[in-house]
Design an enzyme around this catalytic site. Structure first.
Site, PDB file in Angstrom:
ATOM      1  CG  ASP B  11     -11.492  74.271  20.247  1.00 29.26           C
ATOM      2  OD1 ASP B  11     -12.511  74.956  20.216  1.00 29.26           O
ATOM      3  OD2 ASP B  11     -11.201  73.393  20.543  1.00 29.26           O
ATOM      4  CG  ASP B 130     -14.561  76.973  29.640  1.00 27.59           C
ATOM      5  OD1 ASP B 130     -15.046  76.286  28.789  1.00 27.59           O
ATOM      6  OD2 ASP B 130     -13.816  77.975  28.873  1.00 27.59           O
TER       7      ASP B 130
END
Lengths: 196, 255
Positions: B11, B130
């Protein structure tokens, strides 16, 4: 110079990157003249078999055929290998080069498709492409269609039955998996091709 | 046998690798290109780089970071974050990515999936979802903008639509588990994996080898992704793969 054939399909960048890493003089090209005079030809390909129709339209099929007739090494990757066969059920109206007998087909319904990930291959000891690569090595695949087993098969893979993971006949080579994405094993296979 | 993939995720925010707990409280974990190479050498089957700040800050994906990381990676490399158009995707592929991951942009305009698949092939298109369990527990809701905005979509229905529009893989993150180390959400993963034909990558909650075994066995995942457990030295990737393999899950080892 190794010509990496650009016909609007395939991740050419990763193939180029791997050959650069191996310090090979290579260029991505869509120019038939450049392909015809290359010392080796690499035909990548991902996506749909129909995209190979562009090879015929642009004169690249002829350039590749000329190169093959001159006896220079040729490597088809993924769809580039499938194209070496007579055709594919993915696009019946698009003929393959037809240097190998048979047609590419779908996986059976009892396995997930596409076949994505690292799988092992059984390698024939006589292969020049797989010199010093142990059988049962892992390589990275991503494809929905597969080439049949053939007398040119030098590596086979098991997924919904056996299929050709690699073919080899004289100076013609094809791999269904992505050597440029198969770590050290893949780089060794590419190096073997470059050293031919 | 086709192996189960262990995917290392980076990330990235502002050019550095970070990792938050439930998408917040970011901590610095290092240089993306160096970490990508280290993960590959340790036995990662793939590397995913997510530019987590790209969407809400409306700035383009860090192409330089992608280029630097791609130069020394010879395993599949996926890049996501801030890809809103076919042109954005093209630039990321040119920088060296093998696959792109799209999330918010696909929710906003699902035809983007088809556009990218038509040009670069389905195998190059990962649709990231998500998902968070609804308050009444009846379903999983898909979120956009890095988990900041709820949508009207159900995660399973959205995965099926993404497949029909040309997605090659689904990257499924459980927002309930993300960063907790409490284990993957096997129930969510199985519900999605059993409803599509394309591979499903489970994400969110990895804390140890047993969690991977569970999500492959009970969650029917084709691949599992983790970030923080690899970055902070909680678990060496090579040890992890050996432990998973010892449990009878087919993994690429040695690699």
């Amino acid at each position: 110079m190794i010509a990496i054939v650009d016909y609007g399909a395939g991740n050419l960048v990763s193939v180029k990157k791997a050959l650069d890493w191996l310090e090979q003089e290579c260029a991505i090209t869509s120019d038939p003249e450049e392909v015809a005079k290359a010392s080796k030809i690499v035909l990548p390909g991902v996506g749909h078999f129909a995209s190979t129709a562009a090879l015929g339209r642009s004169g690249l099929t002829q350039a590749i055929t000329d190169g093959i007739e001159r006896g220079i090494p040729f490597l088809g990757i993924c769809v580039g290998m499938q194209w070496m066969f007579q055709g594919s059920h993915e696009s019946l109206e698009t003929p393959g080069l037809g240097v190998l007998e048979g047609e590419c087909g779908r996986f059976p319904g009892n396995v997930k498709s596409p076949h994505v990930g690292w799988n092992q291959i059984d390698i024939s000891s006589s292969s020049r492409l797989f010199r010093d690569v142990p059988s049962r090595s892992f390589v990275y695949f991503t494809h929905s269609f597969r080439a049949p087993m053939s007398d040119a098969t030098v590596a086979c893979c098991e997924y919904g039955g056996a299929f050709s993971a690699a073919v080899e006949r004289d100076h013609l080579f094809g791999v269904q998996f992505h050597p440029e994405k198969s770590g050290e094993t893949g780089l060794k296979i590419l190096r073997n091709f470059c050293l031919l | 046998m086709l192996t189960k993939r262990i995917i290392a995720c980076l990330d990235v925010d502002g050019g550095r690798v970070v990792k938050g707990v439930q998408f917040e409280n970011l901590r610095d974990a290092g240089d993306p290109a160096e970490l990508a190479k280290a993960h590959s050498e340790a036995g990662a089957d793939e590397v995913v780089l997510l530019d987590i700040s790209a969407v809400h800050e409306r700035r383009p994906t860090l192409l330089d970071t992608v280029r630097r990381a791609a130069r020394q990676l010879f395993i599949p490399f996926t890049v996501g974050g801030g890809i809103r158009t076919l042109e954005d995707a093209s630039a990321v592929f040119s920088a060296g990515a093998d696959k792109i991951s799209i999330n918010s942009a696909a929710l906003h305009d699902p035809t983007l999936i088809t556009q990218i698949a038509a040009r670069f092939g389905s195998q190059a298109v990962v649709v990231a979802i998500d998902a968070q369990r609804s308050v009444d527990g009846s379903h999983w809701q898909a979120f956009s903008h890095g988990g900041r905005e709820g949508t009207a979509r159900d995660a399973i229905g959205w995965a099926q639509e993404a497949e029909s529009r040309g997605a090659g893989e689904i990257l499924l993150t459980s927002m309930d588990r993300d960063g907790t180390g409490a284990g993957f959400d096997c129930e969510l993963t199985r519900a999605v994996a059993d409803s599509v034909r394309i591979p499903v990558i489970a994400s969110g909650g990895a804390g140890g080898a047993q969690h991977f075994v569970e999500v492959f066995r009970e969650g029917h995942a084709d691949a599992a992704l983790a970030a923080s457990i690899f970055h902070y030295g909680f678990s060496r990737l090579s040890d992890l793969k050996q432990q998973i393999g010892a449990e009878g899950i087919p993994v690429r080892w040695p690699c």
